[in-house]
Structures are given as C-alpha cells and as structure tokens.
Scaffold this motif. Structure first.
Motif, PDB file in Angstrom:
ATOM      1  N   ARG A  42       0.836  -1.216   0.000  1.00 24.47           N
ATOM      2  CA  ARG A  42       0.000   0.000   0.000  1.00 24.47           C
ATOM      3  C   ARG A  42       0.860   1.251   0.000  1.00 24.47           C
ATOM      4  O   ARG A  42       0.556   2.219  -0.690  1.00 24.47           O
ATOM      5  CB  ARG A  42      -0.932   0.012   1.216  1.00 24.47           C
ATOM      6  N   LYS A  45       3.297   0.996  -3.531  1.00 21.10           N
ATOM      7  CA  LYS A  45       2.600   0.792  -4.813  1.00 21.10           C
ATOM      8  C   LYS A  45       3.549   0.254  -5.892  1.00 21.10           C
ATOM      9  O   LYS A  45       3.783   0.895  -6.911  1.00 21.10           O
ATOM     10  CB  LYS A  45       1.909   2.067  -5.254  1.00 21.10           C
ATOM     11  N   HIS A  69      -7.150  -7.155  -3.810  1.00 21.65           N
ATOM     12  CA  HIS A  69      -8.252  -6.966  -4.753  1.00 21.65           C
ATOM     13  C   HIS A  69      -9.268  -5.963  -4.218  1.00 21.65           C
ATOM     14  O   HIS A  69      -9.827  -5.166  -4.963  1.00 21.65           O
ATOM     15  CB  HIS A  69      -8.949  -8.293  -5.049  1.00 21.65           C
ATOM     16  N   ASP A  70      -9.521  -6.006  -2.919  1.00 20.96           N
ATOM     17  CA  ASP A  70     -10.530  -5.140  -2.303  1.00 20.96           C
ATOM     18  C   ASP A  70     -10.030  -3.730  -2.025  1.00 20.96           C
ATOM     19  O   ASP A  70     -10.810  -2.862  -1.653  1.00 20.96           O
ATOM     20  CB  ASP A  70     -11.032  -5.766  -0.997  1.00 20.96           C
ATOM     21  N   ASP A  71      -8.731  -3.490  -2.185  1.00 28.28           N
ATOM     22  CA  ASP A  71      -8.129  -2.193  -1.877  1.00 28.28           C
ATOM     23  C   ASP A  71      -7.883  -1.421  -3.178  1.00 28.28           C
ATOM     24  O   ASP A  71      -7.052  -1.816  -3.996  1.00 28.28           O
ATOM     25  CB  ASP A  71      -6.809  -2.417  -1.135  1.00 28.28           C
ATOM     26  N   ASP A  72      -8.591  -0.325  -3.360  1.00 25.25           N
ATOM     27  CA  ASP A  72      -8.472   0.457  -4.592  1.00 25.25           C
ATOM     28  C   ASP A  72      -7.050   0.927  -4.880  1.00 25.25           C
ATOM     29  O   ASP A  72      -6.680   1.102  -6.037  1.00 25.25           O
ATOM     30  CB  ASP A  72      -9.381   1.690  -4.542  1.00 25.25           C
ATOM     31  N   THR A  73      -6.230   1.125  -3.843  1.00 23.50           N
ATOM     32  CA  THR A  73      -4.887   1.663  -4.069  1.00 23.50           C
ATOM     33  C   THR A  73      -3.925   0.643  -4.670  1.00 23.50           C
ATOM     34  O   THR A  73      -2.940   1.026  -5.292  1.00 23.50           O
ATOM     35  CB  THR A  73      -4.268   2.223  -2.765  1.00 23.50           C
ATOM     36  N   ARG A  75      -5.239  -2.559  -6.150  1.00 23.16           N
ATOM     37  CA  ARG A  75      -6.023  -3.561  -6.882  1.00 23.16           C
ATOM     38  C   ARG A  75      -5.390  -3.977  -8.209  1.00 23.16           C
ATOM     39  O   ARG A  75      -5.450  -5.133  -8.597  1.00 23.16           O
ATOM     40  CB  ARG A  75      -7.435  -3.049  -7.134  1.00 23.16           C
ATOM     41  N   ASP A  76      -4.785  -3.061  -8.905  1.00 15.85           N
ATOM     42  CA  ASP A  76      -4.262  -3.358 -10.236  1.00 15.85           C
ATOM     43  C   ASP A  76      -2.839  -3.906 -10.253  1.00 15.85           C
ATOM     44  O   ASP A  76      -2.290  -4.149 -11.319  1.00 15.85           O
ATOM     45  CB  ASP A  76      -4.339  -2.097 -11.108  1.00 15.85           C
ATOM     46  N   GLU A  98      -9.668 -13.134 -11.430  1.00 21.09           N
ATOM     47  CA  GLU A  98      -9.666 -11.724 -11.057  1.00 21.09           C
ATOM     48  C   GLU A  98     -10.004 -11.505  -9.592  1.00 21.09           C
ATOM     49  O   GLU A  98      -9.465 -10.626  -8.947  1.00 21.09           O
ATOM     50  CB  GLU A  98     -10.649 -10.961 -11.941  1.00 21.09           C
ATOM     51  N   TYR A  99     -10.901 -12.312  -9.022  1.00 18.27           N
ATOM     52  CA  TYR A  99     -11.290 -12.081  -7.630  1.00 18.27           C
ATOM     53  C   TYR A  99     -10.134 -12.389  -6.686  1.00 18.27           C
ATOM     54  O   TYR A  99      -9.825 -11.612  -5.788  1.00 18.27           O
ATOM     55  CB  TYR A  99     -12.517 -12.901  -7.230  1.00 18.27           C
ATOM     56  N   HIS A 101      -7.040 -12.496  -7.451  1.00 16.36           N
ATOM     57  CA  HIS A 101      -6.022 -11.497  -7.764  1.00 16.36           C
ATOM     58  C   HIS A 101      -4.619 -12.079  -7.899  1.00 16.36           C
ATOM     59  O   HIS A 101      -3.641 -11.380  -7.811  1.00 16.36           O
ATOM     60  CB  HIS A 101      -6.044 -10.377  -6.709  1.00 16.36           C
TER      61      HIS A 101
END
Length: 124
Positions: A42, A45, A69-73, A75-76, A98-99, A101
C-alpha cells in the motif's frame, strides 16, 4: 524498469530473487509475510508483488491477494505467488482469477530464466 515487492520471510529467497531481478534492471523492495507485506504494498505501490504462499498459514497468501483486490490503491498490481517444492500441491487451491487477484503461480526454487520470463509477461 519496474519496482517489485518481494514478500517472504526467507531472506535467502529474497536475496537470490533480488540479484536476478536487479540484474535485469528492476528495483526490488522487501517485506515479511503477513501484515507487513500488505502495508508495504500500500505504501510503495509496486508494479508487481512476488508473494510467498506460506505465510502464517496457507490461506494467508490468499487472504493478502483478496485484500489487494478489495483495496483500490493496489487492486491493479499483479501478484506472482510462489511456494516451495514441498508445497506444490497447494497450487490447486489457488485459482488465478480476477477475484483472488493471483496472476501467476511458480514453485521454489525459481529458475532465473523462468522468473524473468514470468515477470516480463506480468509487467507487459
């Protein structure tokens, strides 16, 4: 080149992986398994996470990938999950969808050429 986070308690694995990745021009970061790995991901990144499946328990690796996966920062950020030869049967437990991750799964010890090939694939 890429910034790659290696999450594993095995310092020998971290050091060997670092040598291979830095020889290819990548920057590496290290974190211990569990919460430290998630928090470092986190904060930093990275472009890729190499994650040990054997954390405090087998399911901790899946838990971290689900949290990612659940963390927008983060996720990718793709995850390459690794395990020791003794744990290769666990590969069946970890779907690469994808789920969950997890984008790829490799067994230790990692062949340097295969590692670089997989890293380049995940970063493209």
């Amino acid at each position: 080149m890429a910034k790659i986070l290696i999450v594993d308690d095995d310092s020998d694995f971290q050091n060997a992986t670092t040598i291979v990745l830095e020889k290819e021009g990548h920057t590496t970061l290290h974190a211990k398994n569990g919460r430290e790995g998630f928090e470092r991901a986190r904060a930093e990144k990275p472009d890729l996470i190499i994650l040990d499946v054997m954390m405090d328990s087998v399911l901790d690796g899946v838990s971290m990938s689900q949290q990612a996966h659940d963390d927008d920062t983060i996720r990718d950020i793709p995850i390459l999950m690794v395990t020791s030869i003794a744990n290769t049967d666990y590969a069946e437990l970890f779907p690469t969808d994808e789920y969950i991750h997890i984008r790829a799964f490799m067994s230790k010890p990692l062949d340097p050429a295969r590692l670089i090939k997989q890293v380049n694939k995940l970063l493209s």
